[in-house]
Design an enzyme around this catalytic site. Structure first.
Site, PDB file in Angstrom:
ATOM      1  N   LYS A 120       4.233  -0.429  -3.116  1.00 30.63           N
ATOM      2  CA  LYS A 120       2.880  -0.030  -2.723  1.00 30.63           C
ATOM      3  C   LYS A 120       2.507   1.343  -3.257  1.00 30.63           C
ATOM      4  CE  LYS A 120       3.865   2.165   1.719  1.00 30.63           C
ATOM      5  NZ  LYS A 120       3.496   3.525   1.293  1.00 30.63           N
ATOM      6  N   ASP A 151      -3.162   5.497   2.639  1.00 25.62           N
ATOM      7  CA  ASP A 151      -1.794   4.965   2.618  1.00 25.62           C
ATOM      8  C   ASP A 151      -1.323   4.731   4.051  1.00 25.62           C
ATOM      9  OD1 ASP A 151       0.647   4.157   1.660  1.00 25.62           O
ATOM     10  OD2 ASP A 151       1.413   6.178   1.284  1.00 25.62           O
ATOM     11  N   GLU A 152      -0.359   3.820   4.236  1.00 28.16           N
ATOM     12  CA  GLU A 152       0.222   3.521   5.559  1.00 28.16           C
ATOM     13  C   GLU A 152      -0.883   3.271   6.593  1.00 28.16           C
ATOM     14  OE1 GLU A 152       3.227   2.921   5.698  1.00 28.16           O
ATOM     15  OE2 GLU A 152       4.421   4.225   4.424  1.00 28.16           O
ATOM     16  N   ARG A 194      15.313  -1.467   5.610  1.00 22.58           N
ATOM     17  CA  ARG A 194      15.759  -0.204   4.984  1.00 22.58           C
ATOM     18  C   ARG A 194      16.943  -0.459   4.056  1.00 22.58           C
ATOM     19  NH1 ARG A 194      11.627   1.463   4.720  1.00 22.58           N
ATOM     20  NH2 ARG A 194      11.085  -0.559   5.604  1.00 22.58           N
TER      21      ARG A 194
END
Length: 754
Positions: free
Chosen positions: A32, A224-225, A608
């Site tokens: 992204k 973003d996010e 992760r």
């Protein structure tokens, strides 16, 4: 156009379709950041958009810095003209330009959480309230929650619902504290972090000409996010992009894990309602993890009802299955982690930095730390005391802040008798009260101190005023480093620290020198236009936790909460403490929305990992000062068993994952499924009691043995025994379906059945 050749088809679509509203749903590890940076580069390089007309909002300065560097490699130094940064840093910049519209000076101070808590503590004391009831943390969270929902103190006091909530929580003075807190901040020319968003909303609401100016300046808005935005942040970005309609948001609803900070997942789930012409682009190829890890994560998150549908996949190798380990205790769990790390390093040439241990709460780090220390494995805990929170650093920063903003009451309180000048607490309170009663700035009291505080203390205050005036001259005539060095030396702080020859004293002295080094680096940075001390202080005030810490700076095993791990990746990840009431947390099981957030947190933990992933749980663990029996987390059972391998080399030597009394967890049947075949089918999620229609937690302060109660998960039961010996009141309850449970009454939501 070479940079575009590195993109896959959906990424390319996300970069070149720049007109109109767009939502880029980006699965974990799908690139992204690359799409976001190349979209901006494309706007500048291919479409000729002036960087001054592009606003890019992130959640950390580190992310903004990395994105700017990537863009600069494509478009050159022109990238430095972008309006790019965190929500707080960008809006602080706007507020400084427009501060007079809101009655603030442009040099207002930004309070961090310590400053805010200190002010709240002062107000609670002045009001004569119980500081054990009105704890600074609790009060600040309540105020922060109100501000993030754009509820002013005036609205708060006028709303009977808030009054009722506070009364039920036995904190009826919360509204009065909120009012006093806001008024004291305003009088001190200070804004806290939440004010930077709240006041930007007020600015745009009350001053249409200002809003119109920025709407036409920012022709393209990128966020973003986006799944982490709160109501306040979303309203600002929505207003700014309402003219051009060129808003692009990037995010992953499956990684929305910050509801406790005010993040509103509905922003991303319902984005299309506000922008009906929305173009939706899905980035579904994961470049980070093995197939087993990606598919395991998919099998978990598929259970959430509230989500945007996507099919994350990867072309990476199949990889190893997730290793599941059962330990007898949390100490044994720690030994398993250290043994596994040592073995992997020996056999596969991994470095310490290739490992991360993730847990639900910070308190779980103790057993892991002890085991790593005994094994001689270097580690670092993230989320601890940051450099800028150290006492000696905050002391010097308070001097710097007060020299710039003499209305800053919190900085004044910190430095007025540091080093000691013979100015006691009573004298300080008299000066603060005088400013309040006469409705004049604190600095005016200090500069006319003989009228308010006769005696020896007044002479010391006059010397202090003379000192601060010399600091102000230095700030006006010198850059940030020269001014800060002058203040550090002449305030007496450096001299006092240098005189302390203990190891701790030497460390504190070196820390102050390191702060001065940081200021020198700031001044020497070529693309920093404003090299003033005020500019540096704003830069530091807006640092986030993620900016203070870099897990890859040296060769350490990283220990951190799952919340802290978001946005990071490691070759090997251990998710420890996978037990009911710990993960998922006991406090996050009262509603489907809460449980789905916990499941998203588990999804973040899984994603992760790049190469190897370990799940671990213990049969017993010390919590709340005593040893308790534990049940395996329901989340283990929610992973498709074909992606899990039960490892009996570490941890407990007992092969079964037995069922014990309590909520359904991992059964021995499930263990056999895991070990028998990759084709094993996961069991249905555990079923719990459905609360009664009129269920509302009761006041349990007078709960007694023999009373009948209802628990939202365990159902109906009878109080068997009360334990009031410790700080936390407990009750042993025998439930009809789940047997005996020991519940902390401060956390358990019990309805007393009449």
């Amino acid at each position: 156009m070479d940079y575009l050749s590195t993109l896959n088809e959906p990424q390319y679509e996300g970069v070149v379709n720049t007109e109109g509203p767009a939502m880029i749903i980006a699965g974990a590890g799908s690139g992204k950041t690359r799409v976001l940076t190349y979209r901006i580069a494309y706007l500048i390089k291919e479409k000729g958009i002036d960087p001054f007309n592009i606003l890019s909002l992130t959640f950390t300065n580190k992310a903004a810095r990395e994105m700017r560097e990537r863009i600069e490699r494509v478009v050159g130094l022109n990238a430095r003209n972008l309006w790019m940064g965190t929500f707080h840093s960008v809006f602080a910049r706007i507020l400084r330009s427009e501060a007079d519209r809101l009655g603030y000076p442009s040099n207002f101070t930004i309070y961090d959480s310590d400053d805010s808590k200190s002010l709240i503590k002062t107000i609670v004391k002045e009001f004569g309230l119980d500081d054990k009831v009105y704890k600074p943390n609790v009060v600040l969270n309540r105020i922060s929650s109100a501000k993030n929902r754009l509820v002013s103190w005036e609205e708060y006091l006028a709303n009977p619902l808030y009054e009722a909530d506070d009364a039920a929580a036995q904190k009826p003075e919360m509204g009065r504290i909120y009012k006093a807190y806001c008024q004291r901040c305003f009088k001190a020319n200070a804004m806290d972090f939440d004010d930077l968003l709240f006041n930007t909303n007020v600015l745009f609401r009350d001053h249409v000409d200002v809003l119109n100016k920025y709407q036409h300046r920012f022709k393209y808005v990128l966020v973003d996010e986006f799944q982490d935005t709160n109501v306040s942040q979303y309203l600002i970005t929505k207003k700014l992009s309402s003219v051009s309609q060129n808003i692009a948001v990037v995010g992953d609803d499956a990684q929305s894990i910050y509801a406790f900070r005010g993040a509103n997942i509905e922003n991303i789930l319902n984005f299309e309602k506000d922008f009906p012409d929305l173009r939706v682009i899905k980035l579904e190829q994961n470049y980070r993890s093995t197939q087993n890890i990606v598919k395991a994560a998919n099998s978990v998150i598929a259970r959430n009802k509230g989500q945007l549908k996507k099919s994350v996949w990867t072309a990476n190798d199949e990889g190893n299955r997730i290793e599941l380990i059962k330990s007898i205790s949390d100490n044994e769990e720690g030994r398993f982690v250290s043994s596994a790390i040592f073995e992997q390093k020996t056999q596969n040439n991994y470095q310490n930095r290739d490992f991360a241990v993730l847990y639900r709460t910070n308190s779980q780090s103790r057993a892991i730390e002890e085991a790593l220390r005994k094994s001689g494995i270097a580690y670092k805990i993230y989320g601890g005391l940051s450099f800028y929170q150290r006492k000696e650093i905050k002391d010097l920063m308070a001097y710097l802040r007060f020299a710039i903003n003499t209305a800053d009451e919190q900085s004044f309180r910190r430095i007025i008798n540091l080093p000691k000048r013979g100015i006691g607490t009573t004298s300080v309170e008299k000066m603060v009260v005088a400013a309040f009663e006469h409705d004049i700035p604190l600095w005016e009291v200090l500069t006319n101190i003989q009228a308010f505080l006769p005696g020896r203390a007044a002479n010391a205050v006059e010397q202090f005023v003379t000192l601060v005036k010399s600091f102000q001259i230095s700030i006006e005539t010198k850059d940030a480093y020269e001014a800060a060095s002058h203040i550090a030396k002449n305030s007496g702080l450096l001299k006092e620290l240098y005189a302390d020859k203990t190891v701790e004293g030497l460390n504190r002295y070196e820390n102050v020198q390191e702060l001065l080094n940081a200021i020198k680096e700031f001044v020497d940075t070529p693309d920093v236009e404003d090299k003033s001390l005020g500019a540096f202080l704003q830069d530091i005030a807006l640092l986030t936790d993620a900016d203070n810490e870099d897990p890859e700076d040296t060769d350490f095993v990283s220990l951190m909460t799952i919340h802290s791990s978001k946005g990071l990746e490691f070759k090997n990840v251990f998710v420890v403490g996978l037990e009911e009431d710990l993960f998922p947390s006991q406090m996050m099981m009262s509603s489907r929305a809460d449980l789905e957030e916990e499941r998203r947190l588990f999804y973040v933990a899984i994603t992760r990992a790049q190469e190897n992933l370990y799940f671990s749980y213990a049969l017993s663990r010390y919590r709340f000062g005593r040893l308790i029996n534990c049940e395996p987390s329901r989340f283990i059972e929610e992973v498709d068993p074909s992606f899990i391998f039960v490892n009996t080399r570490y941890g407990s030597r007992e092969p079964q994952l037995g069922r014990r009394e309590g909520p359904p967890g991992v059964t021995s049947n499930f263990a056999r499924n895991l070990m028998a075949s990759k084709k094993a089918v996961p069991k249905k999620p555990p079923q719990y009691h459905k609360p009664s229609a009129d269920f509302r937690p009761s006041d349990t302060s007078n709960l007694q043995e023999g009373m009948k109660v209802e628990h939202p998960k365990f159902g109906f039961g009878k109080v068997h025994k009360m334990d009031t010996s410790g700080a936390n009141k407990k009750a042993k309850v025998i439930f009809e379906d789940f047997g005996e449970k020991t519940l902390l009454l401060s956390f358990a939501k019990l309805r007393i059945v009449e």
